[in-house]
Scaffold this motif. Structure first.
Motif: not given
Length: 67
Positions: A4-5, A7, A9-11, A33, A36, A55-58
């Motif tokens: 998770h850490d 990843r 945040r944007y792909r 994800y 977006h 996007v991944w918001d964490g």
């Protein structure tokens, strides 16, 4: 460091408009994800090429909705 850490945040997923591209987008959504913006579609003169930002918001846990 957990997965998770690590990843991004944007792909920006890109490729030919085929089942493999759809599978890659679906896998990203299953990992947590979210889409977006709208997909982009272009042609390179021989084939249709698509792009979709995710996007991944964490979030601690992936958000997967039952089908």
């Amino acid at each position: 460091m957990s997965d998770h850490d690590k990843r991004l945040r944007y792909r920006l997923l890109t490729g030919p408009d085929d089942v493999d591209f759809c599978r890659r987008v679906s896998e990203a959504l299953a990992e947590g994800y979210r889409l977006h913006g709208s997909p982009s579609v272009a042609t390179d003169g021989h084939r249709v090429v698509v792009a979709q930002a995710v996007v991944w918001d964490g979030a601690a846990e992936p958000r997967v909705a039952p089908a």
